[in-house]
Design a protein around this motif. Structure first.
Motif, mmCIF file in Angstrom:
data_model
loop_
_atom_site.group_PDB
_atom_site.id
_atom_site.type_symbol
_atom_site.label_atom_id
_atom_site.label_comp_id
_atom_site.label_asym_id
_atom_site.label_seq_id
_atom_site.Cartn_x
_atom_site.Cartn_y
_atom_site.Cartn_z
ATOM 1 N N ILE A 275 32.366 34.839 50.154
ATOM 2 C CA ILE A 275 32.240 35.672 48.940
ATOM 3 C C ILE A 275 33.393 35.349 47.991
ATOM 4 N N SER A 276 33.057 35.109 46.744
ATOM 5 C CA SER A 276 34.137 34.920 45.763
ATOM 6 C C SER A 276 34.133 36.111 44.801
ATOM 7 N N VAL A 277 35.314 36.443 44.327
ATOM 8 C CA VAL A 277 35.451 37.587 43.411
ATOM 9 C C VAL A 277 35.921 37.076 42.055
ATOM 10 N N LEU A 278 35.222 37.536 41.004
ATOM 11 C CA LEU A 278 35.656 37.202 39.642
ATOM 12 C C LEU A 278 36.144 38.465 38.957
ATOM 13 N N PRO A 279 37.196 38.325 38.162
ATOM 14 C CA PRO A 279 37.681 39.535 37.481
ATOM 15 C C PRO A 279 36.662 40.007 36.443
ATOM 16 N N GLY A 280 36.666 41.300 36.239
ATOM 17 C CA GLY A 280 35.786 41.856 35.213
ATOM 18 C C GLY A 280 34.370 42.025 35.729
ATOM 19 N N ALA A 281 33.479 42.455 34.843
ATOM 20 C CA ALA A 281 32.082 42.668 35.223
ATOM 21 C C ALA A 281 31.233 41.528 34.685
ATOM 22 N N GLU A 282 31.170 40.464 35.490
ATOM 23 C CA GLU A 282 30.424 39.292 35.053
ATOM 24 C C GLU A 282 28.965 39.404 35.457
ATOM 25 N N LYS A 283 28.122 38.761 34.645
ATOM 26 C CA LYS A 283 26.715 38.777 35.012
ATOM 27 C C LYS A 283 26.370 37.448 35.670
ATOM 28 N N ARG A 284 26.133 37.494 36.993
ATOM 29 C CA ARG A 284 25.753 36.280 37.712
ATOM 30 C C ARG A 284 24.600 36.602 38.630
ATOM 31 N N ASP A 285 24.001 35.521 39.200
ATOM 32 C CA ASP A 285 22.961 35.753 40.195
ATOM 33 C C ASP A 285 23.595 36.257 41.489
ATOM 34 N N ASN A 286 22.880 37.109 42.196
ATOM 35 C CA ASN A 286 23.365 37.597 43.511
ATOM 36 C C ASN A 286 24.792 38.121 43.455
ATOM 37 N N CYS A 287 25.024 39.073 42.567
ATOM 38 C CA CYS A 287 26.378 39.603 42.518
ATOM 39 C C CYS A 287 26.366 41.112 42.635
ATOM 40 N N LEU A 288 27.512 41.645 43.007
ATOM 41 C CA LEU A 288 27.678 43.091 43.095
ATOM 42 C C LEU A 288 28.910 43.464 42.279
ATOM 43 N N HIS A 289 28.786 44.505 41.470
ATOM 44 C CA HIS A 289 29.935 44.933 40.667
ATOM 45 C C HIS A 289 30.660 46.065 41.330
ATOM 46 N N GLY A 290 31.985 46.105 41.136
ATOM 47 C CA GLY A 290 32.727 47.218 41.738
ATOM 48 C C GLY A 290 34.172 47.240 41.282
ATOM 49 N N THR A 291 34.957 48.094 41.946
ATOM 50 C CA THR A 291 36.377 48.220 41.620
ATOM 51 C C THR A 291 37.200 47.749 42.820
ATOM 52 N N VAL A 292 38.307 47.052 42.504
ATOM 53 C CA VAL A 292 39.172 46.585 43.589
ATOM 54 C C VAL A 292 39.929 47.780 44.168
ATOM 55 N N SER A 293 39.741 48.029 45.461
ATOM 56 C CA SER A 293 40.409 49.191 46.058
ATOM 57 C C SER A 293 41.682 48.808 46.813
ATOM 58 N N PHE A 294 41.750 47.574 47.356
ATOM 59 C CA PHE A 294 42.880 47.193 48.203
ATOM 60 C C PHE A 294 42.988 45.684 48.256
ATOM 61 N N ILE A 295 44.203 45.178 48.297
ATOM 62 C CA ILE A 295 44.386 43.729 48.463
ATOM 63 C C ILE A 295 45.325 43.501 49.641
ATOM 64 N N ARG A 296 44.901 42.698 50.606
ATOM 65 C CA ARG A 296 45.756 42.391 51.751
ATOM 66 C C ARG A 296 46.149 40.921 51.680
ATOM 67 N N ASP A 297 47.438 40.679 51.447
ATOM 68 C CA ASP A 297 47.911 39.307 51.336
ATOM 69 C C ASP A 297 48.785 39.002 52.548
ATOM 70 N N VAL A 298 48.294 38.190 53.502
ATOM 71 C CA VAL A 298 49.095 37.898 54.702
ATOM 72 C C VAL A 298 49.817 36.569 54.601
ATOM 73 N N GLY A 299 49.811 36.001 53.413
ATOM 74 C CA GLY A 299 50.528 34.742 53.248
ATOM 75 C C GLY A 299 49.610 33.554 53.358
ATOM 76 N N SER A 300 48.844 33.470 54.476
ATOM 77 C CA SER A 300 47.966 32.314 54.654
ATOM 78 C C SER A 300 46.612 32.537 53.996
ATOM 79 N N ASN A 301 46.227 33.777 53.834
ATOM 80 C CA ASN A 301 44.999 34.049 53.084
ATOM 81 C C ASN A 301 45.092 35.426 52.418
ATOM 82 N N VAL A 302 44.154 35.664 51.524
ATOM 83 C CA VAL A 302 44.162 36.925 50.763
ATOM 84 C C VAL A 302 42.830 37.622 50.954
#
Lengths: 266, 286, 352
Positions: free
Chosen positions: C282-309
């Motif tokens: 799954i890739s996330v784009l900022p803002g409310a973009e109109k694409r095929d097969n997408c879901l819109h929402g609000t970012v609730s939490f970001i977990r950055d462990v260094g090797s991945n996000v």
């Protein structure tokens, strides 16, 4: 392990262990004085005699009194000793523990003779007080061993947790250590009590001619005037043990009390 | 902090009472007994303080020697028999489901509550000609005539083993219950038959516990006083009987004391020897 | 060589079912992992194979021969136990050669073999050491050497690495894998750690909380094509979205429609299904973009462990987790609007 072999072995041991229990019960319920096999007639008269004859009631009373007080004194000696050896590290720990278990690991006749010499020298030979103290010292080993076992099972981290929450030594003992040790204290007391009730040679040597305890009465009865009342005594003791240990087994953790460290419920 | 050194003399206080009690009521009696063994015995039963080796010299009698060796022999034999039977027994118990285990343990505790004199009495009946096992055998048709198997050496041995058995189980119970059940399983997956697993791995890893149990039972049975008199003939009477006889009936306290001290040394020596032999094997593998 | 076969295996302990209807054919010379949560029956299965337990029903065959009732000590398998079960009264060398001693192998051969085995596990010269003198990792190796002494037909391991610390565990996983490849011995390892299974196994047998086998396959197959929601959830992390079938390639989730690449057989219009999508797909784009097969929402939490996000997106009550590398991290922070793109090929449809 081969299952049938195991069952045979256990059954054999069970049979041998039960033998005396069955025989003694049989004697206590036998209508006649002498027991023959097959048995002839059942009667409760020997139990009646036990409860009414003063010649039996006095030894019973003596034994119970001595057992109770000596076990209590033994406990009072063993508890601080076991606690101290667990709590602190002292160079004389080994020596002190060995001293604590010596009265019991020597052949009883030696300890009994030692007590006899002592009380004769002091002048208390023949007094019940002497028997109480002698039994107390003789049986110190039992609560000492059980309580030490109990201390061994205490997770050090529990004590440390209490300390970090503000408990001083005294409070730790009262609120954490003591409740955890209590069942072991009780089992140590119970062991000393039962053994004291049945102990012959120390009681005999120290004041055997003046203070007649139950074992002394029974042995005399065996030698000079046999009566099945002694079998009733034995049956009562066994039933008592079954009840007490049965209760502990039902409501407590008997395997843990006896030293099992395996909490697995199979 | 557990295991720290106590600070100051006052913190040694808790141990003062036990040490005092043991000192006064055990060490002193012992010391007095040692002293009495050197005292001079007066005819008539009293003794006066002195220092002589007469009592120890008098130990060199055939009676004492024979009784001592017999006591040691019967104790060693009973200990061996007892441990050999109690070890597999306790092992099986520790492998049982908890409920069954508790039932067995309660049963053993009730056997423990039988006093030595009652045990002697019970076995004297069981091995008698009139109300014993032989009568049962006759009734079942396995024997022709009832026999009296007591008094005798076998009867005594039986009685002593019966007396010591619950104690042996209690001593072996803690170490055996801690035996990793994976150990015998590993041995089996490595190709050892159940019998070989038992002797090679279970007995092998429990060596120290077995030695300790043996020593304990040995010392315990060394002190039997009543059973030899109930189940054995006079030639089967142990040293405890002899010592008590000297002290009470012969009113020869110094003699009794010297016997007791000698007895103690011999038993301590044997205990030390057994422990060295038992631990010796462990040192080798290291 | 046919290898090991389990036919219709059931195992009860009284009223407790430990394993249910297990049918497995394990290939020869491969590294197999029994994977599942606690209590799923994987250890029971291993013990049945080892002969330490007997099945209530069913058969076990080795190369076509029935070994269901062969006692453990006659099966010639090697086993490493969770507690290691090293014999405390024997030295390292004596432990390792135990199986040879039991088979009355010549002393000189024993010694040679011991040296070989200890060399294999990098403990050369340890023959005379005492077990108590070894570290956890060293004991581990002795247990392995001991199990392999007779060149066993099967090499069985019951959660052998659970007592080791994380770093040691990872290096041991690699070592075990290399060892198995070098020796070519059929190996079965029980674990609850799916990463462990993914690292070491040629074939993974996933067992579920119902004590049944849920899926058998290579690690990647199971990861990419989980057979049901349990496997999808247990292996790796996954987004599981509830929805219903809306045609040959469409799923309705809430009030949104998602296109999927494939629909499993037996699913008709209206059937409830679960869609599983891996976060890294799954890739996330900022803002409310109109694409095929997408879901819109609000970012609730970001977990950055260094090797991945990991980015947690709240899409109308639905939680979507997206994972990306640090380089590919979208420019969003908690509270921002975001669009999650779910490629059809990565949407796996599972029957609920």
């Amino acid at each position: 392990m081969n299952k049938t072999l195991r069952i045979i072995f256990l059954s054999l041991i069970l049979f041998l262990l039960c033998g005396p229990l069955i025989v003694v019960s049989g004697v206590s319920l036998n209508a006649k004085k002498r027991l023959f096999f097959p048995p002839e007639g059942i009667s409760l008269r020997w139990y009646e005699e036990l409860l009414t004859e003063s010649s039996w009631l006095i030894p019973v009373q003596n034994s119970l009194t001595i057992a109770f007080t000596s076990s209590f004194i033994a406990l009072s000696i063993a508890l601080p000793l076991a606690y101290f050896l667990w709590r602190y590290r002292v160079f004389y720990a080994r020596a002190l523990f060995t001293l604590g278990i010596s009265p019991f690991i020597l052949p009883p006749v030696i300890t009994a003779l030692g007590f006899l010499s002592f009380w004769v020298t002091i002048g208390f030979y023949g007094k019940m007080f002497a028997t109480m103290i002698s039994h107390a010292i003789f049986f110190v080993t039992l609560p000492l061993v059980t309580i030490s076992l109990g201390f061994e099972s205490i997770d050090h981290e529990i004590v440390e947790a209490a300390e970090t929450m503000g408990a001083d030594s005294r409070t730790v003992f009262k609120t954490v250590v003591f409740p955890l040790i209590r069942p072991y204290m009780i089992s140590g007391f119970a062991f000393a009590f039962v053994l004291s009730l049945n102990e012959y040679i120390v009681a005999y040597m120290v004041s055997g001619f003046t203070v007649e305890t139950l074992p002394i009465k029974i042995f005399n009865s065996l030698r000079y005037g046999y009566t099945p009342v002694m079998a009733s005594v034995a049956v009562v003791f066994v039933l008592l043990a079954v009840i007490i240990f049965g209760l502990i087994g039902r409501f407590g953790d008997l395997p843990k009390l006896l030293g099992a460290m395996n909490p697995e419920n199979k | 902090m557990i295991g720290e050194r106590p600070k100051g003399i006052r913190s040694h206080l808790p141990v003062a009472y036990p040490a005092l009690m043991l000192g006064i009521f055990f060490i002193i009696p012992f010391g007095i007994m040692v002293a009495i063994s050197f005292f001079h015995r007066q005819p008539g039963g009293f003794y006066i303080p002195g220092f002589e080796f007469t009592n120890y010299k008098n130990l060199y009698t055939a009676l004492f020697g024979r009784t001592l060796s017999f006591s040691l022999f019967v104790a060693g034999l009973s200990a061996a028999v007892c441990v050999s039977l109690a070890f597999p027994f306790t092992y099986f118990i520790t492998r049982m489901r908890r409920r069954t285990q508790v039932i067995w343990l309660v049963f053993l505790m009730s056997v423990l509550s039988l006093s030595e004199v009652i045990i002697g009495f019970a076995w004297s009946l069981l091995l008698s000609r009139t109300a014993g096992i032989s009568n049962l055998m006759v009734w079942l048709g396995l024997m022709e005539q009832p026999k009296a198997w007591y008094p005798g050496f076998a009867a005594l041995l039986f009685g002593i083993c019966y007396l010591a058995f619950p104690y042996t189980v209690l001593v072996l119970y803690p170490p055996l219950s801690r035996l990793d059940p994976a150990l015998p399983e590993a041995s089996q997956t490595l190709g050892a038959s159940p019998l070989r697993t038992f002797f090679g791995v279970i007995v092998g890893s429990m060596r120290n516990a077995i030695v300790a149990a043996f020593v304990m039972v040995f010392v315990f049975t060394l002190g039997v006083y009543l059973l030899p008199q109930i189940l054995g003939r006079p030639q089967h009477w142990t040293l405890s009987v002899l010592i008590t006889d000297q002290a009470i009936y012969q009113t020869n306290m110094p003699m009794a004391a010297s016997m007791a001290i000698f007895f103690m040394f011999v038993s301590l020596l044997l205990v030390a020897l057994t422990m060295v032999i038992g631990k010796g094997k462990k040192i080798k593998t290291q | 060589m046919a290898g090991l076969t389990l036919e219709d295996i059931h195992k009860n302990f009284g009223s407790v079912v430990a394993a249910r209807e297990v049918n497995l054919k394990l290939p020869h010379g491969r590294f197999v992992c029994f994977l599942g949560p606690s209590g799923c029956g994987k250890t029971t299965l291993l013990r049945l194979i080892a002969g330490l337990e007997s099945p209530t029903q069913g058969h076990i065959l080795l190369d076509g021969e029935h070994i269901t009732w062969t006692p453990a000590h006659k099966r010639n398998f090697g086993m490493v136990f969770q507690s290691l079960a090293l014999f405390p009264h024997l030295s390292v060398g004596e432990n390792v050669t135990y199986s040879l001693r039991v088979r009355h192998v010549k002393k000189s051969t024993q010694q040679k073999r011991a040296a070989e085995l200890l060399d294999l596990v990098q403990l050369s010269g340890f023959e005379d050491r005492h077990i108590s003198q070894l570290s956890g990792g060293q004991r581990q190796r002795v247990a392995i050497a001991r199990a392999l002494a007779i060149d066993p037909l099967l090499f069985l391991l019951d959660e052998p690495l659970s007592a080791l610390d994380a770093k040691l565990r990872e290096s041991m996983q690699l070592e075990l894998r290399l060892l198995q490849q070098r020796l070519g011995v059929t190996t079965i390892l029980v674990t609850h750690d799916q990463r462990e299974a993914m690292t070491m196994a040629d074939m993974v047998v996933v067992m579920g909380p119902d004590n049944r086998v849920r899926q058998v396959g290579t690690p990647l197959d199971i990861y990419r094509q989980p057979s049901d929601t349990f496997v999808a959830d247990f292996i790796g992390s996954s987004n599981l979205l509830q929805g219903s079938c809306m045609g040959a390639r469409e799923i309705k989730i809430g009030d949104q429609h998602l296109e999927v690449a494939e629909m499993p057989a037996g699913v008709s219009d209206g059937t409830s299904v679960t869609v599983s999508v891996r976060p890294e797909d799954i890739s996330v784009l900022p803002g409310a973009e109109k694409r095929d097969n997408c879901l819109h929402g609000t970012v609730s939490f970001i977990r950055d462990v260094g090797s991945n996000v990991e980015i947690y997106l709240n899409c109308k009550g639905l939680q979507i987790i997206s994972q990306s590398t640090p380089k590919g991290r979208p420019d969003v922070k908690p509270g921002d609007e975001g669009t999650a793109i779910l490629p059809p090929a990565s949407c796996i449809v599972l029957k609920s």
